[in-house]
Design an enzyme around this catalytic site. Structure first.
Site, short mmCIF file in Angstrom:
data_model
loop_
_atom_site.label_atom_id
_atom_site.label_comp_id
_atom_site.label_asym_id
_atom_site.label_seq_id
_atom_site.Cartn_x
_atom_site.Cartn_y
_atom_site.Cartn_z
N HIS A 1 0.77 -1.23 0.18
CA HIS A 1 0.12 0.01 0.02
C HIS A 1 0.90 1.38 -0.11
O HIS A 1 0.57 2.25 0.60
CB HIS A 1 -1.11 0.00 1.31
CG HIS A 1 -1.88 -1.10 1.09
ND1 HIS A 1 -2.38 -1.70 0.09
CD2 HIS A 1 -2.80 -1.80 2.23
CE1 HIS A 1 -3.36 -2.63 -0.02
NE2 HIS A 1 -3.50 -2.62 1.54
N HIS B 1 -9.66 1.96 0.78
CA HIS B 1 -9.52 0.98 1.64
C HIS B 1 -10.70 0.89 3.00
O HIS B 1 -10.42 0.77 4.06
CB HIS B 1 -8.12 0.75 2.30
CG HIS B 1 -7.62 -0.48 2.71
ND1 HIS B 1 -8.34 -1.35 3.90
CD2 HIS B 1 -6.74 -1.33 2.14
CE1 HIS B 1 -7.58 -2.56 3.91
NE2 HIS B 1 -6.57 -2.32 2.81
N GLU C 1 -11.45 -3.83 -2.72
CA GLU C 1 -10.32 -2.69 -3.09
C GLU C 1 -10.33 -2.96 -4.54
O GLU C 1 -9.50 -3.82 -5.09
CB GLU C 1 -9.18 -2.73 -2.45
CG GLU C 1 -9.16 -2.85 -0.98
CD GLU C 1 -8.06 -3.54 -0.24
OE1 GLU C 1 -6.77 -3.29 -0.62
OE2 GLU C 1 -8.40 -4.47 0.64
C1 GLA Z 1 -4.94 -5.22 2.51
C2 GLA Z 1 -3.81 -6.37 2.54
C3 GLA Z 1 -4.28 -7.14 3.66
C4 GLA Z 1 -3.88 -6.36 4.90
C5 GLA Z 1 -4.79 -5.10 4.88
C6 GLA Z 1 -4.46 -4.23 6.25
O1 GLA Z 1 -6.09 -5.65 2.32
O2 GLA Z 1 -4.14 -7.16 1.19
O3 GLA Z 1 -3.34 -8.34 3.72
O4 GLA Z 1 -2.48 -5.91 5.12
O5 GLA Z 1 -4.76 -4.50 3.87
O6 GLA Z 1 -4.42 -4.79 7.36
#
Ligand code: GLA
Length: 375
Positions: free
Chosen positions: A128, A202, A339
């Site tokens: 991210h 998110h 997402e």
């Molecule tokens: C995303 C990732 C997950 C996790 C979340 C935050 O969706 O794919 O593995 O890291 O973010 O906790």
């Protein structure tokens, strides 16, 4: 609290005053970051009385009030009451994700024959956007009332080399709460050097209302015949695997909890669902990629996107230790994320749709979370 826009009087002809429809944008201080930057919290209210609160820190949707089948409004996203909680430790609650949503293996990729090393923040991988991704920067915010509904335009210029990414990236994210109860997110970006980009959103949704138990009883439809499997450090293997006959087949509405604890290597690696599904629609075209229904409240959420994939994450890292809004705690799997995005680790998989952006080109991505109810 400041009222930033004149109330827009709606047509009341024939309607009862109880349904007096007006849309507005208000703002108030959300505090100051640990670096001393002032942060504002904007609330967009549409003609139907639904509202979305958005923080200029991280472009975070902190609150989303949506009616159930009887017209009762509940906050359907997880989050915190205070800015400091978001700064201290947040699993990307409600955040604007960039420059690259999802994981890049070992934080490395090459472009035009040059190898780039990104900031790594997740078991030696880059997740991210790295250590200080777009979820942790303060965005310039401009409220605007549009025909579709109240809107907030967020802009940020990410410097060449930020978190290891090449090129100065100028990003705009426009959030509109339409009068049809849609949260519409439009992202655009331009660069001054060849680079990669993959922006997403998110929010952790719980359509029964935040803090109201787990999401395992929600029904999910994913319009995907294939998904991208992962290895034990959650990095995409590069394969596109048919969902048929697996717990990843959500082509027909299925209760999320039905198969989540099945004996399955992929579910074991992620502790549940945390995978990218390949969207079955024309690339670049806006289309429905997912639908979620919560039987008790009757709330329905459809997800539309222009992106080739969608990550479905079942909140497997939530463990009840975070204290959220109104003192609510968030146990295991008490929120889910959808997402829309390009496939994870695309820069290292030439068989995946390209995430490259060149000077002169404009990156564009539209995501819509559309709410309705079912009796
Ligand atoms: C995303 C990732 C997950 C996790 C979340 C935050 O969706 O794919 O593995 O890291 O973010 O906790």
């Amino acid at each position: 609290m400041k009222l930033l826009t004149p109330l827009i009087a709606a047509s009341l002809a024939g309607a009862s005053l109880m349904h007096a429809a007006e849309s507005s944008i208000t703002s108030k201080s959300f505090g100051t970051t640990t670096n001393g930057v002032k942060v504002e919290l904007y609330t967009l209210t549409n003609e139907k009385g639904a509202s979305a609160s958005i923080s200029s820190y991280g472009g975070i949707v902190t609150k989303l009030l949506i009616p159930d089948r009887s017209g009762k409004f509940d906050d359907v996203v997880l989050g915190f009451d205070k800015l400091s909680s978001y700064e201290k430790k947040s699993p990307y609650f409600g955040a604007l994700i960039g420059r690259y949503g999802n994981r890049i293996a070992k934080g490395k990729f090459s472009l035009d024959g040059e190898t780039y090393t990104l900031a790594t923040n997740n078991n030696g991988q880059s997740l991210h956007g790295g250590i200080k991704g777009f979820d942790k920067v303060v965005w310039q915010a401009t409220p605007v009332v549009t025909k579709q509904g109240p809107s907030l335009k967020l802009t940020y210029t990410s410097k060449d080399g930020e978190e290891g990414y090449p090129g100065t990236l100028s990003v705009t994210a426009t959030y509109t709460l339409t009068n049809k109860n849609e949260l519409k997110l439009v992202y655009t970006a331009t660069t001054d050097k060849d680079t990669i980009v993959n922006l997403t959103h998110h929010s952790y949704f719980n359509l029964a209302g935040q803090g109201n138990g787990d999401i395992l009883g929600h029904l999910l439809t994913l319009k995907s015949g294939k998904y991208t499997p992962i290895d034990k450090v959650l990095i995409t293997t590069g394969e596109l695997t048919p969902v048929k006959g697996t717990p990843f087949d959500f082509r027909k509405a299925t209760v999320i909890g039905d198969r989540i604890n099945q004996e399955n290597e992929q579910l074991k690696f992620a502790g549940g669902y945390d995978h990218n599904w390949v969207a079955s629609k024309l690339p670049g075209h806006l289309g429905v990629v997912a639908k979620v229904e919560e039987p008790k409240s009757g709330r329905v959420m459809e997800v539309l996107s222009t992106e080739p994939g969608v990550q479905f994450y079942s909140g497997n890292f939530l463990d009840g230790t975070l204290v959220g809004k109104e003192g609510k705690v968030y146990p295991f799997r008490s929120g889910f994320c959808l997402e829309p995005q390009h496939y994870p680790d695309s820069p290292n998989h030439p068989n995946f749709p390209s995430v490259e952006l060149k000077p002169g080109q404009t990156y564009k991505n539209t995501i819509i979370y559309r709410f309705s109810t079912k009796s």
